[in-house]
Motif scaffolding. Structure first.
Motif, mmCIF file in Angstrom:
data_model
loop_
_atom_site.group_PDB
_atom_site.id
_atom_site.type_symbol
_atom_site.label_atom_id
_atom_site.label_comp_id
_atom_site.label_asym_id
_atom_site.label_seq_id
_atom_site.Cartn_x
_atom_site.Cartn_y
_atom_site.Cartn_z
ATOM 1 N N LEU A 83 22.375 28.961 18.536
ATOM 2 C CA LEU A 83 23.332 27.938 18.122
ATOM 3 C C LEU A 83 22.645 26.625 17.734
ATOM 4 O O LEU A 83 23.091 25.937 16.807
ATOM 5 C CB LEU A 83 24.361 27.704 19.233
ATOM 6 N N LYS A 84 21.571 26.278 18.415
ATOM 7 C CA LYS A 84 20.820 25.079 18.047
ATOM 8 C C LYS A 84 20.235 25.227 16.648
ATOM 9 O O LYS A 84 20.294 24.306 15.833
ATOM 10 C CB LYS A 84 19.698 24.819 19.053
ATOM 11 N N SER A 87 23.092 25.071 14.073
ATOM 12 C CA SER A 87 23.610 23.717 13.879
ATOM 13 C C SER A 87 22.607 22.868 13.103
ATOM 14 O O SER A 87 23.000 22.055 12.259
ATOM 15 C CB SER A 87 23.976 23.073 15.209
ATOM 16 N N PHE A 90 22.948 23.908 9.369
ATOM 17 C CA PHE A 90 24.125 23.364 8.720
ATOM 18 C C PHE A 90 24.084 21.844 8.616
ATOM 19 O O PHE A 90 24.592 21.262 7.652
ATOM 20 C CB PHE A 90 25.399 23.834 9.435
ATOM 21 N N ALA A 91 23.455 21.192 9.565
ATOM 22 C CA ALA A 91 23.306 19.741 9.477
ATOM 23 C C ALA A 91 22.405 19.377 8.305
ATOM 24 O O ALA A 91 22.643 18.391 7.602
ATOM 25 C CB ALA A 91 22.745 19.189 10.785
ATOM 26 N N GLN A 94 24.201 19.380 4.821
ATOM 27 C CA GLN A 94 25.207 18.359 4.541
ATOM 28 C C GLN A 94 24.659 17.383 3.486
ATOM 29 O O GLN A 94 23.506 16.974 3.551
ATOM 30 C CB GLN A 94 25.574 17.585 5.805
#
Length: 96
Positions: A83-84, A87, A90-91, A94
């Motif tokens: 999950l890290k 994330s 996806f960060a 952006q």
């Protein structure tokens, strides 16, 4: 003592358990060494009374339960690591 037994009783490596617990490998390695020495001294000491069959069964059950909990913790640690990474990916995607 509990951390050392996660290595001793489950057969997992010091590195794996240290990572799970968030402690240094050298520190955990010392704990394991010290616990093995303590166990050796306890085994060398005269035993007044052997475990009963009921106590042996309970000990085996508890060791299985500890091993199961260790596996669950390992799975959770792997999930958190995934999950890290997800994330962070996806960060980074952006728009700025």
């Amino acid at each position: 003592m509990e951390a050392a037994h996660r290595v001793i009783d489950t057969g997992r490596t010091v590195a794996e358990v240290a990572r799970d617990l968030g402690v240094g490998e050298q520190l955990l390695g010392r704990w394991v060494r010290d616990e093995r020495i303590r166990q050796g001294a306890a085994e060398a000491a005269p035993v007044e009374e052997e475990l009963t069959e009921t106590e042996r069964a309970e000990l085996a059950r508890l060791r299985r339960r500890i091993a199961e909990q260790d596996r669950k913790l390992q799975d959770q640690a792997e999930d958190v690591a995934f999950l890290k990474k997800a994330s962070a990916y996806f960060a980074a995607m952006q728009p700025k």
